[in-house]
Design a protein around this motif. Structure first.
Motif, mmCIF file in Angstrom:
data_model
loop_
_atom_site.group_PDB
_atom_site.id
_atom_site.type_symbol
_atom_site.label_atom_id
_atom_site.label_comp_id
_atom_site.label_asym_id
_atom_site.label_seq_id
_atom_site.Cartn_x
_atom_site.Cartn_y
_atom_site.Cartn_z
ATOM 1 N N ASP A 150 68.701 -30.697 61.900
ATOM 2 C CA ASP A 150 69.821 -31.576 62.263
ATOM 3 C C ASP A 150 70.035 -32.671 61.216
ATOM 4 O O ASP A 150 71.169 -32.946 60.799
ATOM 5 C CB ASP A 150 69.586 -32.216 63.641
ATOM 6 N N SER A 176 67.198 -33.720 77.562
ATOM 7 C CA SER A 176 66.525 -34.355 76.428
ATOM 8 C C SER A 176 65.993 -33.276 75.494
ATOM 9 O O SER A 176 65.270 -32.370 75.918
ATOM 10 C CB SER A 176 65.376 -35.224 76.941
ATOM 11 N N LEU A 181 74.351 -51.399 69.432
ATOM 12 C CA LEU A 181 74.520 -49.946 69.586
ATOM 13 C C LEU A 181 75.328 -49.703 70.862
ATOM 14 O O LEU A 181 74.755 -49.431 71.929
ATOM 15 C CB LEU A 181 73.144 -49.270 69.699
ATOM 16 N N SER A 197 79.779 -44.002 67.561
ATOM 17 C CA SER A 197 79.866 -42.574 67.287
ATOM 18 C C SER A 197 81.027 -41.898 67.991
ATOM 19 O O SER A 197 81.437 -42.321 69.074
ATOM 20 C CB SER A 197 78.562 -41.903 67.722
ATOM 21 N N ILE A 234 62.515 -39.896 67.886
ATOM 22 C CA ILE A 234 63.375 -39.537 69.032
ATOM 23 C C ILE A 234 62.990 -38.185 69.637
ATOM 24 O O ILE A 234 62.968 -38.027 70.851
ATOM 25 C CB ILE A 234 64.864 -39.538 68.600
ATOM 26 N N VAL A 258 76.254 -49.594 65.178
ATOM 27 C CA VAL A 258 76.397 -48.138 65.075
ATOM 28 C C VAL A 258 77.261 -47.654 66.231
ATOM 29 O O VAL A 258 77.013 -48.029 67.383
ATOM 30 C CB VAL A 258 75.025 -47.418 65.161
ATOM 31 N N GLY A 285 73.707 -33.053 67.733
ATOM 32 C CA GLY A 285 72.990 -33.753 66.663
ATOM 33 C C GLY A 285 73.277 -35.247 66.586
ATOM 34 O O GLY A 285 73.233 -35.827 65.498
ATOM 35 N N SER A 286 73.517 -35.877 67.746
ATOM 36 C CA SER A 286 73.802 -37.322 67.703
ATOM 37 C C SER A 286 72.587 -38.109 67.216
ATOM 38 O O SER A 286 72.729 -39.107 66.507
ATOM 39 C CB SER A 286 74.245 -37.831 69.077
ATOM 40 N N GLY A 330 72.390 -26.263 70.011
ATOM 41 C CA GLY A 330 71.454 -27.396 70.066
ATOM 42 C C GLY A 330 70.324 -27.050 71.009
ATOM 43 O O GLY A 330 69.926 -25.892 71.138
ATOM 44 N N VAL A 346 74.723 -46.739 73.415
ATOM 45 C CA VAL A 346 73.580 -46.695 74.331
ATOM 46 C C VAL A 346 73.323 -48.066 74.962
ATOM 47 O O VAL A 346 72.240 -48.323 75.510
ATOM 48 C CB VAL A 346 72.295 -46.159 73.622
ATOM 49 N N TYR A 404 72.604 -40.500 63.861
ATOM 50 C CA TYR A 404 72.150 -41.895 63.981
ATOM 51 C C TYR A 404 71.039 -42.175 62.954
ATOM 52 O O TYR A 404 71.089 -43.163 62.209
ATOM 53 C CB TYR A 404 71.643 -42.103 65.411
HETATM 54 N N1 LIG Z 1 75.353 -43.653 68.553
HETATM 55 C C1 LIG Z 1 74.065 -43.817 68.864
HETATM 56 N N2 LIG Z 1 73.529 -45.058 68.929
HETATM 57 C C2 LIG Z 1 72.230 -45.219 69.235
HETATM 58 N N3 LIG Z 1 71.379 -44.214 69.530
HETATM 59 C C3 LIG Z 1 71.852 -42.973 69.499
HETATM 60 C C4 LIG Z 1 73.210 -42.703 69.167
HETATM 61 N N4 LIG Z 1 73.379 -41.373 69.227
HETATM 62 C C5 LIG Z 1 72.190 -40.844 69.588
HETATM 63 N N5 LIG Z 1 71.262 -41.788 69.740
HETATM 64 C C6 LIG Z 1 69.843 -41.593 70.125
HETATM 65 O O1 LIG Z 1 69.589 -40.200 70.151
HETATM 66 C C7 LIG Z 1 69.207 -39.757 71.463
HETATM 67 C C8 LIG Z 1 69.798 -38.398 71.773
HETATM 68 O O2 LIG Z 1 69.074 -37.471 71.048
HETATM 69 P P1 LIG Z 1 68.861 -35.965 71.496
HETATM 70 O O3 LIG Z 1 68.181 -35.335 70.365
HETATM 71 O O4 LIG Z 1 68.216 -35.889 72.833
HETATM 72 O O5 LIG Z 1 70.350 -35.390 71.633
HETATM 73 P P2 LIG Z 1 71.338 -34.869 70.508
HETATM 74 O O6 LIG Z 1 70.794 -35.246 69.167
HETATM 75 O O7 LIG Z 1 72.679 -35.381 70.836
HETATM 76 O O8 LIG Z 1 71.292 -33.299 70.721
HETATM 77 P P3 LIG Z 1 70.537 -32.151 69.826
HETATM 78 O O9 LIG Z 1 69.287 -32.767 69.298
HETATM 79 O O10 LIG Z 1 70.263 -31.048 70.797
HETATM 80 O O11 LIG Z 1 71.526 -31.777 68.811
HETATM 81 C C9 LIG Z 1 69.746 -40.828 72.393
HETATM 82 O O12 LIG Z 1 68.971 -40.867 73.566
HETATM 83 C C10 LIG Z 1 69.610 -42.099 71.553
HETATM 84 O O13 LIG Z 1 68.290 -42.585 71.634
#
Ligand SMILES: Nc1ncnc2c1ncn2[C@@H]1O[C@H](COP(=O)(O)OP(=O)(O)OP(=O)(O)O)[C@@H](O)[C@H]1O
Ligand SMILES: C[C@@](O)(CCO)CC(=O)[O-]
Ligand SMILES: [Mg+2]
Length: 394
Positions: free
Chosen positions: A202, A240, A53, A133, A194, A131, A142-143, A331, A56, A147
Motif C-alpha cells: 500500500d 480493521s 486530523l 482525505s 497502524i 491532514v 489504502g487510507s 484491500g 479521525v 496518511y
Molecule cells: N486521513 C486520515 N487521518 C488520520 N488517520 C488516518 C487517515 N486515514 C487513515 N488513517 C489511519 O489509518 C487507519 C485505517 O487503516 P486501515 O489499514 O485499517 O484501513 P485502510 O488503510 O483504509 O484499508 P486497507 O489497509 O485495507 O487498504 C485509521 O484507523 C487511522 O488510524
C-alpha cells in the motif's frame, strides 16, 4: 524548515489481486486511485507541534521540548517500532494499551514517525500539520498508507532529509527516485504502527503511484496499463486491516497444508492477470475481459476461503452478477470496499442499474481514475480554495 510551509498529497490504492497473499511473500497487483490524502504543514508558533486530523476527529498539540525528552526515552527498535516504544508513546499520549480506534492509531503513527525521523535527521520541528482525505478511512483503499506516505514526506522535508523539488511557477513536483525510496521506507514504518505486519504494497503505491507488481519488497512497474474502468463500492461495513491480517496468519498456522495452496493459487492469479493486462492494448476491446472476470470470481472465492469475506461483500458480488458484472473485495476485506470490472461492452443501462441496486443496499459506489501519480508536492496556490475553506471550518 520551509518558511511558507508545504502541501503534499498521496493517492489511495486498489489491489486488483494478491491482497493478504502478499503479506506471505506472494505477488500483488495494485493501482493508484484518483482519490488522495492531503497534508498541509505550516511553521508553528511558540515551540509547539500541532496536529489536526479532521478525518479521525483529532486535534492535539505538544511542547517541542517535551517531545525531545520523550524521544530520548525511546530506546531500542532501531529500524522499526518496538512494542516497548509504542507502549511509551501510548502512555505519553494517554492512549489505552490495547487501543485500536482510528484516532489512537493515527496519533501513535504520527508520534512514532515524528520522533524516529527527527532522531535520525534533525530536531523535532515546531509546525502545524493538518491532514485530510478524499478516501474513506478503513475501507480497503489504502487510507492508512496514504496518511503514512504524506507524513513521511512532510516530516522528512521538515527535518531537511529531502529537498524541495518545486520550482517557481510550477503547480506540482515529485521527488527524486532516491528521495522517494526514503519516503517509502518511512511510510512503511508508519504502516507498521497502524497494521502490525504490513506487506508494504500500500505504501509503495502511495509513494510511486501508477500500476505496479509488488512482491517481498520488490516493486516493478507494469509494462503497460490498459484503460480499465472500475466501479468502486463501499459496503460501509467497518473493519480493521490489522485484525484481518492477524486472522489470516492464524488460519495458515492452523491449516498450513490447506491454506498454503490457496495462497499459491492467488499468486498464480496475479501472474495470469499481469500477463493479460500487459498483452492488452491501451484501449482494450471486450475480448480480453472474460479472463479478467473469471480471475476476479476465482480470487473472490479464495478470499472467502482464507476468512476475509463478509456477507456484505457476498451481496455486492450477487447484485453485480445479476447485471452481468464481476466483482471481488479489495484491500483487507471483512467489509470495506469491493471492485467491479466494467467491460467496454457493458451497456450504460446495466451499469446504472447495478449502481442503483448497490445504493439500495445502503452501499456507496463511484467510478474513479486509476494509475494516478504517487506522492506529490503542490504549490500552496494550487490548493483548491474550497478545500481550504472546508478545512478552516472543520
Ligand atoms: N486521513 C486520515 N487521518 C488520520 N488517520 C488516518 C487517515 N486515514 C487513515 N488513517 C489511519 O489509518 C487507519 C485505517 O487503516 P486501515 O489499514 O485499517 O484501513 P485502510 O488503510 O483504509 O484499508 P486497507 O489497509 O485495507 O487498504 C485509521 O484507523 C487511522 O488510524
Ligand atoms: C490485506 C493487505 O494485503 C492489503 C491491505 O490493503 C495487507 C498488506 O498487504 O499489508
Ligand atoms: Mg491500511
Amino acid at each position: 524548515m520551509p518558511e511558507c510551509g508545504l502541501l503534499v498529497s498521496a493517492p489511495g490504492k486498489v489491489i486488483l489481486h494478491g491482497e493478504h497473499a502478499v503479506v506471505h511473500g506472494k505477488a500483488a497487483l495494485a493501482v493508484a486511485l484518483g482519490l488522495r490524502t492531503f497534508l498541509r504543514l505550516r511553521p508553528g508558533g511558540g515551540e509547539r507541534l500541532r496536529i489536526h486530523l479532521p478525518g479521525v476527529g483529532v486535534r492535539r498539540e505538544w511542547d517541542v521540548a517535551e517531545l525531545r525528552a520523550l524521544r530520548g526515552r525511546l530506546t531500542g527498535g532501531a529500524n522499526s517500532p518496538s512494542v516497548e516504544q509504542l507502549d511509551t508513546l501510548k502512555e505519553f499520549a494517554g492512549i489505552a494499551a490495547d487501543a485500536s480506534a482510528p484516532d489512537s492509531l493515527a496519533i501513535l503513527a504520527f508520534l512514532y514517525m515524528c520522533l524516529a525521523i527527527s532522531a535520525k535527521y534533525g530536531d523535532v520541528p515546531s509546525v502545524d500539520i493538518t491532514v485530510w482525505s478524499e478516501l474513506p478511512t478503513g475501507a480497503g483503499l489504502g487510507s492508512s498508507a496514504a496518511y503514512a506516505v504524506c507524513l513521511a514526506a512532510a516530516l522528512l522535508h521538515a527535518c531537511g532529509a529531502i529537498s524541495c523539488p518545486l520550482k517557481d511557477g510550477e503547480a506540482t513536483a515529485r521527488w527524486t527516485e532516491e528521495e522517494m525510496t526514503l519516503i517509502n521506507s518511512w511510510a512503511f514504518q508508519g504502516e507498521r504502527v497502524i497494521h502490525g505486519n504490513p506487506s508494504g504494497v500500500d505504501n509503495a503505491v502511495g509513494t510511486w503511484g501508477g500500476a505496479l507488481r509488488y512482491q517481498s519488497g520488490k516493486i516493478t512497474s507494469l509494462k503497460r496499463v490498459p484503460m480499465l474502468r472500475i466501479l468502486l463500492t463501499n459496503t460501509k461495513v467497518p473493519r480493521s486491516t490489522k485484525v484481518l491480517v492477524a486472522g489470516v496468519k492464524e488460519k495458515i498456522l492452523k491449516f498450513p497444508a490447506i491454506m498454503n495452496p490457496v495462497l499459491d493459487s492467488i499468486d498464480a492469479i496475479s501472474q495470469e492477470c499481469q500477463s493479460v493486462l500487459e498483452a492488452m492494448p491501451t484501449n482494450p476491446s471486450p475480448e480480453y475481459y472474460p479472463v479478467l472476470e473469471e480471475l476476479f470470481d476465482i480470487n473472490q472465492h479464495h478470499l472467502n476461503v482464507i476468512g476475509v469475506g463478509h456477507p456484505s461483500l457476498d451481496r455486492l458480488c450477487r447484485v453485480t452478477a445479476s447485471h452481468g458484472l464481476h466483482s471481488k473485495l479489495t484491500g483487507a476485506g471483512g467489509g470495506g470496499c469491493g471492485i467491479t470490472l466494467l467491460p467496454p461492452d457493458a451497456t450504460p443501462l446495466a451499469v446504472e442499474a447495478a449502481k442503483r441496486d448497490l445504493c439500495a443496499c445502503g452501499y456507496e459506489c463511484w467510478e474513479t481514475d486509476i494509475g494516478a501519480p504517487g506522492v506529490t508536492l503542490h504549490s500552496s496556490s494550487s490548493l483548491n480554495a474550497q478545500v481550504l475553506h472546508a478545512l478552516s471550518e472543520s
